[in-house]
Each structure stands twice: as structure tokens, then as C-alpha cells.
Design a protein around this motif. Structure first.
Motif, mmCIF file in Angstrom:
data_model
loop_
_atom_site.group_PDB
_atom_site.id
_atom_site.type_symbol
_atom_site.label_atom_id
_atom_site.label_comp_id
_atom_site.label_asym_id
_atom_site.label_seq_id
_atom_site.Cartn_x
_atom_site.Cartn_y
_atom_site.Cartn_z
ATOM 1 N N MET A 1 4.192 -17.339 65.978
ATOM 2 C CA MET A 1 4.516 -15.957 66.371
ATOM 3 C C MET A 1 5.229 -15.230 65.236
ATOM 4 O O MET A 1 4.931 -14.092 64.919
ATOM 5 C CB MET A 1 5.397 -15.976 67.629
ATOM 6 N N TRP A 4 2.706 -14.356 62.445
ATOM 7 C CA TRP A 4 1.851 -13.228 62.810
ATOM 8 C C TRP A 4 2.631 -11.919 62.742
ATOM 9 O O TRP A 4 2.120 -10.906 62.249
ATOM 10 C CB TRP A 4 1.307 -13.437 64.231
ATOM 11 N N ALA A 7 3.034 -10.982 59.158
ATOM 12 C CA ALA A 7 1.778 -10.509 58.567
ATOM 13 C C ALA A 7 1.479 -9.070 58.991
ATOM 14 O O ALA A 7 1.084 -8.216 58.174
ATOM 15 C CB ALA A 7 0.632 -11.431 58.967
ATOM 16 N N VAL A 8 1.662 -8.806 60.283
ATOM 17 C CA VAL A 8 1.418 -7.445 60.786
ATOM 18 C C VAL A 8 2.405 -6.465 60.156
ATOM 19 O O VAL A 8 2.045 -5.338 59.770
ATOM 20 C CB VAL A 8 1.517 -7.421 62.325
#
Length: 477
Positions: A1, A4, A7-8
Motif C-alpha cells: 500500500m 502504491w 508511486a501515485v
């Protein structure tokens, strides 16, 4: 989590940072130029007029591309044409007989290059014509085979009109390129199939929107700046142009030299010819590009005094600074008249009246006189401001490719306009005034315009939509 999310977050920050950079990056050299005012030599006002008789029949009186073709036909050393739309696409338009302007211009260039092999002929255009590399155009290939250089402008050099999308575009899709043999989507502008990449490029909403021509004319140099495109489906539109000779024509060539250099094409740098034997007494011509057009428009409006006449005839009026200046001019007693296209037709596609109808309502409420061009499929495509002093002093005319919008005036698109200033009896100023008066003073026998009340008043949602589109760049105007 956590990975991610990181990265976002990195993607969003990169997207936002690239969008800000593309919107604020330094302008390329040669963009947004106000050239020196030059003596007005052989200056002529030209217009393409469309009007309707008492039986509703359309009539055309056209001069602009007749002049352009004649200029090319006498050239011996150099032709440089920079034209935004140069194709025979008709979109969804049907039932009209269009003049084959793209074929006529193509043939004129090919024949002149054939008859005079030493002629240096260059066409600069916008990549919209090839759907940003997704289509191969036969007439472009014919020009290249004939020895005419065809330059598709590198729009990535420009600032972003739509930074919300362009930030992402420059991070990814831009680098995928495009191919003419991969098309699988319909071309909404005309025949053929195009790639998804073509439409992703289109969403940047920027353009080389110029419409210019420079040629040698004997020992002299001649220029033409216009609002007209060599585009078949645009051949019924109303348009204006200014033709001139001398140093101003070389300024026009200089302005195109910068754009051509982006694609590795070097334009000639010729020596000035002899001065014209008959310059307009006391009149001057000034070439303007991009943001310098906005500055000149605002200066002309600001310079208008009580009882002066200020006439505007434009396809799109949306720039807040220009609108506010017109209202202020009206408040100090200037006689302001605004003639607008109703923004209801675009090559067979029905439009919603934005931006002109919300703007017209705003001006009308401030006491500015507004009329609508009468159109039936064609467009009132002029981009003109004319200042006529009440006391008969120096008049001023600004016309060219630039609509009066954020995109066209704030150094986002490539644009070229020209400013003519001189005594009120200067023939080109008088002819421009007669053109506007003819469009404004409609009659049943020669119907050209209609009153402000001919269209419903713009509802609140439309006014809010226009403001959001103009502010953000999420628009086609």
C-alpha cells in the motif's frame, strides 16, 4: 500500500510540475514580437464577403486568395506561405459547393517551382492537417516531390494552452510518436482513419494559427496577412487581409524564419529592395505576433477618445482584458460597435454559442452595440479592430489571424496580425471602414447582419461555462 501510494504521489507531482513548466516555460526566440513601424508601401485592404439577397440566396465576393495566387504567380526567388488549415477536409458539412482552395494553392506552388526551378518555395503549416502525424496527405507529398519544402510546426516549443492535459502528455504520450499506417479511429475532420495518439495530441489545444504569405515582387518584397485559410470547407467564410510591400514584408519573413528554424529549415535573409515610389503619406505598417497583438489591441482601445468610433468584427471574442477595455471605452463616450459570429456552425457540427453569446450579453448590458453576422453554415471569420477618430486624426486598423481570446493573444498559439496607422483618408483605412459599415448596415436586399435580440440571451450555465473554459484553456477557442 505504501509503495502504491508513493508511486501515485510521484506521478501526480510529476504531472503537476510538468503542467506548470509547460505553461510557464520561456518563449522560443522570435515569439511575441512587435516589429518597428515601417512606412506603408502599396497597402491594400482585401475582404471575402458573404451575403444574402431578399430570396435568401447566398452571394460571394472574394478577393483574398485571388491575390495570394497572383502573388505566387509572379514570384521568381522566394515564396514562404504559413497557413494553419491547408486541406480539403469538410468535416460533417454537406450540400455546399466549396472552392478547392487547397488544390489551387498546391497547383500554383508546383507550377511556379516547375517554371522557375531556382525559386525557393516553403510551406509552413500546423500538424492538425495530418492529425499530428496520423495521416499522409497527397497534396503535401505532391509539393515535396515538386521541390517545395513542407514544414509541420513543432508545437512542443510552445507554452501549454491546456496545462492540465499537457503535463501528462509531455510525460508519456508525446514520446510514442505517431504513424500513418496504424489508424483505426474515424477522422472527425475528414476521410481516413487515425490513431488514438492523434486525438491525444489534439487535446493540447495549441496551434500554429498563422495565415501569411511573403514573396519577391520584382526587386521588392510583398507580404499578405489574413484571417483566411486555404481550406476548402472554409471557402464560404467572411475574411479580411492586408497586402503590403517593403520593409514590413521583410519583417514578416523574419517572423517566419524563427518558426521554420524549429524544424531545421533555414529561410533566406534577402536584402531590402528599393523604397516604394508611392508610400501612403504619413501612414505606417507594423507587424505583430502573439502577445504583441494583445498589447496593440489594448493600446488602440485605450487611445480612443469620446465620440471616436471603435469597430470590432471578430469570430471569437473572449479575452477578459479586451472585453473590459471595450466596456471602459464605452463608459468614457467612445462609440463602440461589435459584430460577432453567432458561434453556431463548425463544418456541419452545431455549436452552442460559446464564447460569443455570453460575451455579447455582457457587452449589451453595458450599453455596447452588438450585432450578429448572418450565417448559414459558413462563419464570420474576420479578426478586425478599427479605430476612427471623431476629429479626423490618425486612424488605426489591426487585423490578421488572431481571434480576441486568451489562446490567441497570450503567447500560446502562433499568430500574426498587422497594424496600419495613418490619416483618416488613407485608402486602406477607408476601405476597412466601408467593409465594416456594409456588414453592420444590413438590408433585405443585402442581408449581412441581424440585431442582438436575434438570439436567445445566454443562460447562467452558459456564462459560467464560458468563464471556466477561457480561464483554464479547456476549450477550442
Amino acid at each position: 500500500m505504501g509503495l502504491w501510494f508513493l508511486a501515485v504521489l510521484v506521478l501526480v507531482l510529476a504531472w503537476g510540475g510538468m503542467g506548470v513548466w509547460q505553461r510557464a516555460k520561456p518563449l522560443p526566440e522570435g515569439v511575441g514580437m512587435a516589429f518597428p513601424e515601417r512606412p506603408a508601401e502599396q497597402v491594400r485592404f482585401l475582404a471575402d464577403r458573404t451575403w444574402y439577397d431578399a430570396q435568401g440566396r447566398r452571394h460571394l465576393d472574394q478577393a483574398i486568395f485571388d491575390e495570394a495566387l497572383a502573388l505566387i504567380g509572379q514570384a521568381r526567388r522566394l515564396v514562404v506561405a504559413d497557413m494553419f488549415l491547408f486541406n480539403d477536409f469538410a468535416g460533417s458539412a454537406s450540400g455546399a459547393t466549396f472552392r478547392p482552395l487547397s488544390a489551387q494553392l498546391t497547383q500554383a506552388l508546383i507550377e511556379q517551382k516547375r517554371d522557375y526551378p531556382e525559386l525557393d518555395a516553403v510551406v509552413i503549416t500546423d500538424p492538425l492537417n495530418t492529425l499530428y502525424g496520423g495521416l499522409a496527405l497527397d497534396h503535401f507529398e505532391r509539393l515535396r516531390q515538386a521541390g517545395v519544402q513542407v514544414v509541420e510546426t513543432d508545437l512542443a516549443r510552445l507554452r501549454a494552452s491546456n496545462p492540465l492535459w499537457s503535463g501528462l502528455w509531455h510525460l508519456g504520450p508525446r514520446w510514442f510518436g505517431n504513424r500513418v499506417d496504424d489508424g483505426w479511429l474515424p477522422n472527425v475532420l475528414g476521410p481516413g482513419r487515425v490513431t488514438l495518439r492523434s486525438y491525444l495530441a489534439l487535446l493540447n489545444f495549441n496551434a500554429n494559427h498563422r495565415k501569411t504569405l511573403v514573396v519577391d515582387r520584382g526587386e521588392e518584397w510583398a507580404g499578405l496577412v489574413t484571417s483566411a485559410n486555404p481550406h476548402d470547407a472554409s471557402s464560404l467564410h467572411g475574411n479580411v487581409a492586408l497586402a503590403f510591400q517593403g520593409a514590413a514584408a521583410l519583417d514578416l519573413l523574419s517572423s517566419e524564419r524563427s518558426v521554420a528554424s524549429w524544424s531545421g529549415v533555414t529561410l533566406a535573409d534577402p536584402a531590402p529592395g528599393p523604397a516604394s515610389p508611392s508610400p501612403a503619406a504619413g501612414a505606417g505598417v507594423q507587424l505583430l505576433t502573439e502577445g504583441a497583438i494583445r498589447d496593440a489591441l489594448l493600446a488602440a482601445i485605450s487611445a480612443s477618445d469620446p465620440d471616436d468610433r471603435l469597430d470590432v468584427a471578430v469570430f471569437y471574442l473572449a479575452h477578459r482584458g479586451v472585453i473590459e477595455a471595450l466596456v471602459q471605452a464605452k463608459s468614457r463616450g467612445v462609440r463602440v460597435r461589435v459584430l460577432l459570429d453567432p458561434n453556431r456552425d463548425a463544418f456541419g457540427i452545431e455549436k452552442g454559442g460559446i464564447p460569443n453569446r455570453p460575451v455579447a450579453l455582457e457587452l449589451h448590458r453595458q450599453g455596447v452595440e452588438v450585432r450578429w453576422c448572418v450565417t448559414h453554415g459558413e462563419q464570420c471569420h474576420t479578426k478586425l479592430l478599427l479605430r476612427r477618430p471623431a476629429g479626423g486624426g490618425q486612424g488605426e486598423l489591426i487585423l490578421g489571424s488572431a481571434n480576441f481570446t486568451r489562446r490567441n493573444l497570450d503567447n500560446l498559439n502562433l499568430e500574426t496580425s498587422v497594424r496600419l496607422v495613418g490619416p483618416a483618408d488613407t485608402s486602406a483605412l477607408q476601405e476597412a471602414g466601408a467593409f465594416f459599415d456594409e456588414r453592420w448596415n444590413s438590408s433585405p436586399e443585402r442581408t449581412t447582419s441581424e440585431p442582438f435580440g436575434a438570439f436567445d440571451k445566454a443562460p447562467l450555465w452558459q456564462r459560467l461555462r464560458y468563464r471556466a473554459m477561457e480561464a483554464t484553456g479547456l476549450s477550442t477557442f
